[in-house]
Design a protein around this motif. Structure first.
Motif, PDB file in Angstrom:
ATOM      1  N   GLN A  26     -17.842  79.450 -61.012  1.00 45.94           N
ATOM      2  CA  GLN A  26     -17.291  80.782 -61.268  1.00 45.94           C
ATOM      3  C   GLN A  26     -18.350  81.861 -61.112  1.00 45.94           C
ATOM      4  O   GLN A  26     -18.092  82.911 -60.504  1.00 45.94           O
ATOM      5  CB  GLN A  26     -16.727  80.854 -62.693  1.00 45.94           C
ATOM      6  CG  GLN A  26     -15.427  80.117 -62.920  1.00 45.94           C
ATOM      7  CD  GLN A  26     -14.909  80.390 -64.320  1.00 45.94           C
ATOM      8  OE1 GLN A  26     -14.456  81.493 -64.629  1.00 45.94           O
ATOM      9  NE2 GLN A  26     -14.978  79.394 -65.171  1.00 45.94           N
ATOM     10  N   ILE A  27     -19.539  81.625 -61.673  1.00 48.38           N
ATOM     11  CA  ILE A  27     -20.599  82.630 -61.598  1.00 48.38           C
ATOM     12  C   ILE A  27     -21.084  82.792 -60.156  1.00 48.38           C
ATOM     13  O   ILE A  27     -21.243  83.919 -59.659  1.00 48.38           O
ATOM     14  CB  ILE A  27     -21.774  82.240 -62.516  1.00 48.38           C
ATOM     15  CG1 ILE A  27     -21.324  82.177 -63.983  1.00 48.38           C
ATOM     16  CG2 ILE A  27     -22.923  83.226 -62.355  1.00 48.38           C
ATOM     17  CD1 ILE A  27     -20.741  83.466 -64.515  1.00 48.38           C
ATOM     18  N   ALA A  28     -21.311  81.677 -59.468  1.00 47.65           N
ATOM     19  CA  ALA A  28     -21.759  81.773 -58.074  1.00 47.65           C
ATOM     20  C   ALA A  28     -20.722  82.473 -57.210  1.00 47.65           C
ATOM     21  O   ALA A  28     -21.057  83.311 -56.365  1.00 47.65           O
ATOM     22  CB  ALA A  28     -22.061  80.369 -57.537  1.00 47.65           C
ATOM     23  N   LYS A  29     -19.447  82.147 -57.404  1.00 42.16           N
ATOM     24  CA  LYS A  29     -18.363  82.788 -56.647  1.00 42.16           C
ATOM     25  C   LYS A  29     -18.332  84.293 -56.906  1.00 42.16           C
ATOM     26  O   LYS A  29     -18.211  85.100 -55.966  1.00 42.16           O
ATOM     27  CB  LYS A  29     -17.032  82.145 -57.023  1.00 42.16           C
ATOM     28  CG  LYS A  29     -15.798  82.760 -56.399  1.00 42.16           C
ATOM     29  CD  LYS A  29     -15.102  83.778 -57.309  1.00 42.16           C
ATOM     30  CE  LYS A  29     -14.560  83.173 -58.578  1.00 42.16           C
ATOM     31  NZ  LYS A  29     -13.829  84.166 -59.408  1.00 42.16           N
ATOM     32  N   ALA A  30     -18.433  84.695 -58.159  1.00 41.63           N
ATOM     33  CA  ALA A  30     -18.396  86.116 -58.487  1.00 41.63           C
ATOM     34  C   ALA A  30     -19.581  86.858 -57.879  1.00 41.63           C
ATOM     35  O   ALA A  30     -19.437  88.000 -57.406  1.00 41.63           O
ATOM     36  CB  ALA A  30     -18.370  86.303 -60.011  1.00 41.63           C
ATOM     37  N   LEU A  31     -20.753  86.216 -57.859  1.00 40.99           N
ATOM     38  CA  LEU A  31     -21.923  86.883 -57.291  1.00 40.99           C
ATOM     39  C   LEU A  31     -21.832  86.995 -55.774  1.00 40.99           C
ATOM     40  O   LEU A  31     -22.252  88.002 -55.199  1.00 40.99           O
ATOM     41  CB  LEU A  31     -23.197  86.141 -57.714  1.00 40.99           C
ATOM     42  CG  LEU A  31     -23.528  86.250 -59.202  1.00 40.99           C
ATOM     43  CD1 LEU A  31     -24.797  85.488 -59.532  1.00 40.99           C
ATOM     44  CD2 LEU A  31     -23.649  87.703 -59.646  1.00 40.99           C
ATOM     45  N   VAL A  32     -21.283  85.996 -55.108  1.00 38.61           N
ATOM     46  CA  VAL A  32     -21.024  86.140 -53.670  1.00 38.61           C
ATOM     47  C   VAL A  32     -20.053  87.293 -53.445  1.00 38.61           C
ATOM     48  O   VAL A  32     -20.223  88.112 -52.524  1.00 38.61           O
ATOM     49  CB  VAL A  32     -20.468  84.826 -53.085  1.00 38.61           C
ATOM     50  CG1 VAL A  32     -19.959  85.043 -51.657  1.00 38.61           C
ATOM     51  CG2 VAL A  32     -21.543  83.745 -53.079  1.00 38.61           C
ATOM     52  N   GLY A  33     -19.037  87.400 -54.308  1.00 34.98           N
ATOM     53  CA  GLY A  33     -18.062  88.484 -54.181  1.00 34.98           C
ATOM     54  C   GLY A  33     -18.686  89.860 -54.328  1.00 34.98           C
ATOM     55  O   GLY A  33     -18.369  90.788 -53.575  1.00 34.98           O
ATOM     56  N   VAL A  34     -19.599  89.994 -55.302  1.00 32.77           N
ATOM     57  CA  VAL A  34     -20.231  91.293 -55.552  1.00 32.77           C
ATOM     58  C   VAL A  34     -21.325  91.590 -54.524  1.00 32.77           C
ATOM     59  O   VAL A  34     -21.385  92.679 -53.949  1.00 32.77           O
ATOM     60  CB  VAL A  34     -20.806  91.341 -56.982  1.00 32.77           C
ATOM     61  CG1 VAL A  34     -21.684  92.573 -57.177  1.00 32.77           C
ATOM     62  CG2 VAL A  34     -19.672  91.345 -58.008  1.00 32.77           C
ATOM     63  N   LEU A  35     -22.208  90.613 -54.294  1.00 30.95           N
ATOM     64  CA  LEU A  35     -23.408  90.863 -53.504  1.00 30.95           C
ATOM     65  C   LEU A  35     -23.182  90.745 -52.000  1.00 30.95           C
ATOM     66  O   LEU A  35     -23.847  91.420 -51.217  1.00 30.95           O
ATOM     67  CB  LEU A  35     -24.518  89.905 -53.942  1.00 30.95           C
ATOM     68  CG  LEU A  35     -24.854  89.910 -55.444  1.00 30.95           C
ATOM     69  CD1 LEU A  35     -25.970  88.925 -55.744  1.00 30.95           C
ATOM     70  CD2 LEU A  35     -25.212  91.301 -55.936  1.00 30.95           C
ATOM     71  N   ASP A  63     -12.898  92.700 -59.325  1.00 34.18           N
ATOM     72  CA  ASP A  63     -12.245  91.991 -58.225  1.00 34.18           C
ATOM     73  C   ASP A  63     -12.923  90.661 -57.911  1.00 34.18           C
ATOM     74  O   ASP A  63     -12.264  89.697 -57.505  1.00 34.18           O
ATOM     75  CB  ASP A  63     -12.219  92.867 -56.972  1.00 34.18           C
ATOM     76  CG  ASP A  63     -11.249  94.047 -57.102  1.00 34.18           C
ATOM     77  OD1 ASP A  63     -10.366  93.983 -57.976  1.00 34.18           O
ATOM     78  OD2 ASP A  63     -11.396  95.017 -56.339  1.00 34.18           O
ATOM     79  N   ALA A  64     -14.230  90.609 -58.105  1.00 34.49           N
ATOM     80  CA  ALA A  64     -14.954  89.359 -57.836  1.00 34.49           C
ATOM     81  C   ALA A  64     -14.596  88.288 -58.858  1.00 34.49           C
ATOM     82  O   ALA A  64     -14.422  87.110 -58.518  1.00 34.49           O
ATOM     83  CB  ALA A  64     -16.455  89.616 -57.834  1.00 34.49           C
ATOM     84  N   ILE A  65     -14.485  88.688 -60.122  1.00 33.35           N
ATOM     85  CA  ILE A  65     -14.060  87.740 -61.152  1.00 33.35           C
ATOM     86  C   ILE A  65     -12.647  87.253 -60.874  1.00 33.35           C
ATOM     87  O   ILE A  65     -12.315  86.077 -61.076  1.00 33.35           O
ATOM     88  CB  ILE A  65     -14.154  88.402 -62.546  1.00 33.35           C
ATOM     89  CG1 ILE A  65     -15.616  88.516 -62.991  1.00 33.35           C
ATOM     90  CG2 ILE A  65     -13.343  87.637 -63.584  1.00 33.35           C
ATOM     91  CD1 ILE A  65     -15.817  89.292 -64.270  1.00 33.35           C
ATOM     92  N   ALA A  66     -11.797  88.153 -60.392  1.00 34.09           N
ATOM     93  CA  ALA A  66     -10.395  87.813 -60.137  1.00 34.09           C
ATOM     94  C   ALA A  66     -10.202  86.931 -58.915  1.00 34.09           C
ATOM     95  O   ALA A  66      -9.126  86.335 -58.753  1.00 34.09           O
ATOM     96  CB  ALA A  66      -9.572  89.097 -59.988  1.00 34.09           C
ATOM     97  N   LEU A  67     -11.220  86.836 -58.046  1.00 36.47           N
ATOM     98  CA  LEU A  67     -11.092  85.972 -56.874  1.00 36.47           C
ATOM     99  C   LEU A  67     -10.706  84.553 -57.295  1.00 36.47           C
ATOM    100  O   LEU A  67     -11.154  84.059 -58.338  1.00 36.47           O
ATOM    101  CB  LEU A  67     -12.419  85.893 -56.119  1.00 36.47           C
ATOM    102  CG  LEU A  67     -12.806  87.037 -55.190  1.00 36.47           C
ATOM    103  CD1 LEU A  67     -14.227  86.801 -54.677  1.00 36.47           C
ATOM    104  CD2 LEU A  67     -11.836  87.160 -54.024  1.00 36.47           C
ATOM    105  N   LYS A  79      -4.597  76.704 -58.159  1.00 40.05           N
ATOM    106  CA  LYS A  79      -3.163  76.786 -57.869  1.00 40.05           C
ATOM    107  C   LYS A  79      -2.648  78.207 -58.057  1.00 40.05           C
ATOM    108  O   LYS A  79      -3.098  78.943 -58.927  1.00 40.05           O
ATOM    109  CB  LYS A  79      -2.394  75.840 -58.797  1.00 40.05           C
ATOM    110  CG  LYS A  79      -0.905  75.724 -58.494  1.00 40.05           C
ATOM    111  CD  LYS A  79      -0.248  74.702 -59.412  1.00 40.05           C
ATOM    112  CE  LYS A  79       1.251  74.599 -59.163  1.00 40.05           C
ATOM    113  NZ  LYS A  79       1.580  74.171 -57.793  1.00 40.05           N
ATOM    114  N   GLY A  80      -1.686  78.586 -57.197  1.00 36.46           N
ATOM    115  CA  GLY A  80      -1.048  79.888 -57.326  1.00 36.46           C
ATOM    116  C   GLY A  80      -1.882  81.034 -56.817  1.00 36.46           C
ATOM    117  O   GLY A  80      -1.636  82.188 -57.180  1.00 36.46           O
ATOM    118  N   THR A  81      -2.867  80.749 -55.963  1.00 35.43           N
ATOM    119  CA  THR A  81      -3.747  81.794 -55.448  1.00 35.43           C
ATOM    120  C   THR A  81      -3.731  81.798 -53.914  1.00 35.43           C
ATOM    121  O   THR A  81      -3.189  80.895 -53.278  1.00 35.43           O
ATOM    122  CB  THR A  81      -5.197  81.578 -55.915  1.00 35.43           C
ATOM    123  OG1 THR A  81      -5.736  80.419 -55.254  1.00 35.43           O
ATOM    124  CG2 THR A  81      -5.263  81.382 -57.426  1.00 35.43           C
ATOM    125  N   ALA A  82      -4.374  82.815 -53.349  1.00 36.50           N
ATOM    126  CA  ALA A  82      -4.432  82.947 -51.897  1.00 36.50           C
ATOM    127  C   ALA A  82      -5.156  81.781 -51.234  1.00 36.50           C
ATOM    128  O   ALA A  82      -4.946  81.509 -50.045  1.00 36.50           O
ATOM    129  CB  ALA A  82      -5.126  84.262 -51.524  1.00 36.50           C
TER     130      ALA A  82
END
Length: 551
Positions: free
Chosen positions: A445-454, A462-466, A480-483
């Protein structure tokens, strides 16, 4: 500004900021308030990790409040009378899974260094909530409905009605036992918890448990100390990324995931690219493999942190990743300084929450706090739930004839996935402070959010919501239930082996963007961010059902 997994906790932190409190003061108040309104996830019956960044000097300190195993624990702590290891389901309930709680000691240590308001003032919002009562939310009701079967008699009387069913949403819960306990700790300090009658009561609770009795002693409690040490830091592109060192695996693993992705143009690929998510999954697999092989309590085992975060080592690991196919095999690497494997000696006979605060002086605090599983061990003490943190150890202490780093030992802290993180921009200013709950998904989750932001220039919100592609091993899980579900065929074509399932995710953040602080909270949760004046600081569109979250 504050951000927490429950708006009542975020509001408690904002109240403390208005009263002149520091970011540390606000974070402590939020931890205590969460203990009241989110008893299934965190509290002083558990432990946590805290990062503090000084607004004036930029100095970053980390605080380790991870629980400890009793001195009597050994590598077969979770083996039954038949000589076989317990299943995780059977190991969680009762006394043996309870580690010596560390949150309160950590809070006191951080407050001594960075607090502005008196210790007792920080307890007032939580005491008020426990005394006056708070409404059961849909998320808490879901926890009560699905995960309260193992709680003790007090827990059942608190959570369930006369018909044995969970009290309905909107019911006002009051907890006078907890209010009185908090009032005593506010007046007398942490010694009220770790010594005297309370310590004796805690020991009796876990040792006399009808299920899985422990061998804890009052000495185990009185000897507990929180630790302060340097963070684990590394670079990702133009940014400095800092997190917790062992026994948390989060800081190291997040850095590994990011650094292994650095040679790929993630920005050009974008968030809608199956290739980008495939690369993220492959990098995750390598980091989780190293985590499982090497991370543990550095007071008890040798942990090669410098080798695991060495740029040359991570470049070699990154070279194993290909954008057009999946790795045939996944294994831990051989980082510089890796300790020799230890042979097995002859035999003589896993609820979490996160919060972030920033004050007017620019101090930033990010904390992850946990009691491990939902409602922890199910045992209670003075209106709080006790952790089951010792099931974060590897129940089976060996693999392939060698001892594992995260085996149970007396006085040892179990490995954690908690990953409170602070990222600094090229100008040296904090770019974002964040953390998450959700077991070993925390790292992803943290790595994904940082890729989203940086990389993808998303807001923290929006990065957390990814959505998340969680890949701790050969098989990954698409949320499940996501893009991301629509990308599964394309990901399969790249060699991914994926399941589609719900993931219990929950994150919070504060970021510096466009010249001011902005708050963020996970839309999957009931979390919120508040400005110091008590107004909401986040713009959240809620999605799906509340997650079922553990450490």
């Amino acid at each position: 500004m504050t951000s927490a997994a429950d708006p009542r906790a975020a509001a408690a932190g904002a109240e403390i900021l208005r009263a002149g409190g520091s970011a540390t003061d606000a974070a402590i108040a939020m931890m205590l308030a969460l203990n009241v309104v989110e008893p299934h996830n965190s509290g002083i019956g558990g432990g946590g990790f805290l990062l503090h960044s000084d607004g004036a000097t930029g100095k970053l300190d980390t605080y380790n409040g991870r629980e400890k195993a009793p001195a009597a624990a050994d590598i077969r702590w979770f083996y039954g009378a038949d000589g076989k290891p317990l299943s995780i389901r059977d190991a969680i309930p009762g006394g043996r899974s309870v580690g010596v709680p560390g949150n309160l000691a950590m809070m006191a240590l951080a407050h001594k260094a960075h607090g502005r308001l008196p210790w007792a003032r920080l307890f007032q919002p939580a005491i008020r909530l426990a005394t006056d009562g708070f409404a059961i939310t849909p998320r808490m009701f879901g926890m009560m409905s699905n995960y309260s079967s193992h709680v003790d008699a007090w827990g059942k009387s608190y959570l369930l009605g006369a018909d044995g069913k969970p009290k309905p949403v909107g019911t006002i819960l009051k907890n006078p036992d907890q209010a009185a306990f908090f009032a005593r700790i506010a007046k007398k300090g942490p010694a009220e918890f770790y010594r005297g009658k309370t310590a004796a009561k805690l020991v009796a609770t876990v040792n006399d448990s009808p299920r899985n009795p422990s061998k804890m002693t009052v000495r185990d409690l009185s000897a507990y100390t929180a630790q302060q040490f340097a963070p684990v830091c590394g670079t990702y592109r133009a940014y400095k990324v800092c997190g917790m060192g062992p026994p948390s695996s989060g800081g190291v693993a997040v850095l590994q995931i990011l650094k292994q992705l650095e040679r790929f143009d993630m920005a050009a690929l974008g968030k809608d690219s199956p290739t980008a998510w495939h690369l993220f999954a492959e990098s995750s697999r390598l980091a989780y493999a190293d985590r499982n092989a090497y991370l543990g309590d550095p007071d008890k085992v040798s942990v090669p942190v410098a080798g695991l975060t060495d740029p040359a080592y991570l470049a070699a690991r990154s070279a194993l990743i290909a954008p057009d196919r999946s790795m045939a095999t996944i294994a831990a690497g051989a980082p510089p300084g890796a300790p020799p494997k230890q042979p097995v000696p002859p035999r003589d006979e896993q609820g979490t929450s996160h919060m972030v605060a920033v004050d007017r002086q620019g101090d930033v605090v990010t904390i992850t706090s946990t009691i491990e599983s939902i409602f922890g061990s199910g045992l209670t003490l003075n209106g709080i739930f006790l952790n089951n943190e010792l099931t974060d150890f590897d129940i089976v202490p060996e693999a392939d004839g060698y001892l594992v780093a995260n085996r149970v030992e007396g006085g040892k802290r179990p490995r954690s996935s908690m990953a409170p993180t602070i990222v600094y921009g090229p100008d040296g200013r904090i770019r974002i402070a964040l953390g998450a709950a959700g077991g070993s998904t925390i790292i992803a989750q943290i790595a994904k959010a940082l890729v989203g932001v940086l990389d993808w220039n998303l807001s923290a919100q929006d990065a957390i919501a990814l959505p998340l592609l969680y890949a701790p091993g050969a098989t990954g899980v698409v949320e499940k239930g996501t893009a991301l579900e629509a990308m599964v065929p394309a990901l399969n074509a790249l060699g991914e082996k994926l399941a589609v399932a719900p993931l219990g995710l929950k994150a919070n953040a504060v970021e510096w963007k466009d010249g001011h602080w902005q708050g963020a909270a996970d839309p999957r949760s009931e979390g919120e961010a508040y400005n110091e004046d008590g107004t909401k600081a986040s713009n959240i569109t809620r999605v799906g059902k509340p997650p079922q979250v553990r450490d």
